[in-house]
Scaffold this motif. Structure first.
Motif, PDB file in Angstrom:
ATOM      1  N   LEU A   1      35.714  41.390  28.388  1.00 53.59           N
ATOM      2  CA  LEU A   1      35.080  42.474  29.139  1.00 53.59           C
ATOM      3  C   LEU A   1      34.506  42.040  30.487  1.00 53.59           C
ATOM      4  N   PRO A   2      33.825  40.880  30.593  1.00 51.64           N
ATOM      5  CA  PRO A   2      33.342  40.490  31.926  1.00 51.64           C
ATOM      6  C   PRO A   2      34.463  40.380  32.957  1.00 51.64           C
ATOM      7  N   VAL A   3      35.632  39.906  32.528  1.00 51.54           N
ATOM      8  CA  VAL A   3      36.769  39.798  33.451  1.00 51.54           C
ATOM      9  C   VAL A   3      37.279  41.193  33.802  1.00 51.54           C
ATOM     10  N   LEU A   4      37.325  42.069  32.805  1.00 53.35           N
ATOM     11  CA  LEU A   4      37.768  43.443  33.046  1.00 53.35           C
ATOM     12  C   LEU A   4      36.854  44.127  34.058  1.00 53.35           C
ATOM     13  N   PHE A   5      35.534  43.991  33.888  1.00 54.51           N
ATOM     14  CA  PHE A   5      34.600  44.626  34.830  1.00 54.51           C
ATOM     15  C   PHE A   5      34.730  44.020  36.230  1.00 54.51           C
ATOM     16  N   HIS A   6      34.987  42.720  36.281  1.00 53.86           N
ATOM     17  CA  HIS A   6      35.198  42.074  37.580  1.00 53.86           C
ATOM     18  C   HIS A   6      36.434  42.653  38.267  1.00 53.86           C
ATOM     19  N   LEU A   7      37.502  42.874  37.522  1.00 50.66           N
ATOM     20  CA  LEU A   7      38.718  43.442  38.101  1.00 50.66           C
ATOM     21  C   LEU A   7      38.503  44.894  38.517  1.00 50.66           C
ATOM     22  N   LEU A   8      37.675  45.626  37.783  1.00 49.44           N
ATOM     23  CA  LEU A   8      37.324  46.983  38.203  1.00 49.44           C
ATOM     24  C   LEU A   8      36.531  46.953  39.505  1.00 49.44           C
ATOM     25  N   TRP A   9      35.623  45.987  39.630  1.00 45.35           N
ATOM     26  CA  TRP A   9      34.872  45.855  40.887  1.00 45.35           C
ATOM     27  C   TRP A   9      35.821  45.581  42.049  1.00 45.35           C
ATOM     28  N   LEU A  10      36.828  44.760  41.818  1.00 40.64           N
ATOM     29  CA  LEU A  10      37.776  44.394  42.870  1.00 40.64           C
ATOM     30  C   LEU A  10      38.858  45.442  43.097  1.00 40.64           C
ATOM     31  N   HIS A  11      38.891  46.483  42.255  1.00 37.03           N
ATOM     32  CA  HIS A  11      39.894  47.540  42.329  1.00 37.03           C
ATOM     33  C   HIS A  11      41.295  47.048  41.959  1.00 37.03           C
ATOM     34  N   GLU A  12      41.369  45.890  41.327  1.00 33.37           N
ATOM     35  CA  GLU A  12      42.659  45.472  40.779  1.00 33.37           C
ATOM     36  C   GLU A  12      42.972  46.272  39.522  1.00 33.37           C
ATOM     37  N   LEU A  13      41.926  46.674  38.822  1.00 31.04           N
ATOM     38  CA  LEU A  13      42.006  47.711  37.806  1.00 31.04           C
ATOM     39  C   LEU A  13      41.216  48.908  38.321  1.00 31.04           C
TER      40      LEU A  13
END
Length: 253
Positions: free
Chosen positions: A221-233
């Protein structure tokens, strides 16, 4: 800093700016003053604040520093309203540079009196254009302040910058982005997990289902939230984020 005048990336050029001057300082402490016409292409996203962020007993506003993943350093704010807006600028995928209190703007009123104003933020977009932001709640905009904001809007229009006068942002978006901001630092990116998440969300699916498919949610989840912050997700941050929120991988442009 004086050598930074010229055409910005993307071929953006600046029209003459009549009646306005700016004063600014570089990171080394050198100060400059010039007509807006001559300074329009200064990299204001890289300047030092022209005002100090003061803190004292009994203060009504709460100043502080926001660590920006966009700027790779701290950006000052003078209130929680400003903090929320610098956070939203930091989250904006089109913004590539941000500075606070970037310059003093000088002009003369119709009566010939000298007037000055320091906007709250300057942001540079990835197409080279500029954005100037002033933060003030709608119920606290006095006529004198409104006149300064409108003069700033006029100055920005003359050099092709967007100007925004903003109040309280959407509460749900702020809560969502504040949560994601907790994972904005690059230390949350584990490349192997990130690659698996991008593959897992190649087709939209619920947040928790996609995370669980990759591995232990505590690790993923921390990686997922990081990718959401970066708009990669991507996910819809205008509604509350939850386990069933649809997440998808950003399609490269």
């Amino acid at each position: 800093m004086a050598g930074s005048l010229g055409v910005l990336p993307g071929g953006v050029s600046g029209p003459p700016a009549e009646g306005f001057e700016v004063a600014y300082a570089d990171r080394g402490g050198s100060e400059f003053r010039a007509s807006l016409r001559d300074a329009w292409a200064v990299r204001f996203e890289d300047v030092a604040p022209v005002r100090a962020f003061k803190s004292y007993k009994g203060q009504r506003h709460l100043p502080g520093l926001w660590w920006s993943s966009t700027a790779g350093g701290h950006i000052g704010y003078e209130s929680w309203l400003e903090r929320d807006h610098v956070m939203l600028l930091d989250f904006d995928a089109s913004v590539v540079g941000i500075s606070s209190q970037p310059f003093w703007l000088f002009w003369r009123s119709e009566a010939g009196k000298g007037v000055s104003h320091a906007p709250d933020y300057f942001a540079r977009r990835d197409n080279g254009t500029g954005l100037v932001v002033d933060c003030r709640p709608a119920d606290r905009r006095k006529p004198r302040d409104v006149a300064k904001f409108e003069a700033t809007r006029t100055a920005c229009a003359q050099v092709g910058w967007e100007f925004r006068l903003v109040g309280a942002p959407d509460a749900i978006m702020v809560r969502n982005v504040r949560w994601l901001a907790g994972y904005r630092h690059p230390r949350h990116r584990l490349e192997s997990v990130a690659s698996d998440l991008l593959a897992a969300f190649a087709e939209p699916q619920p947040l928790m289902a996609g995370a669980s498919a990759v591995g232990d949610p505590i690790r993923v989840l921390p990686v997922l939230f990081h990718l959401l912050w970066l708009h990669e997700l991507t996910a819809n941050v205008s509604v509350p984020l939850h386990a069933l929120s649809l997440v998808s991988a950003e399609v490269p442009r």
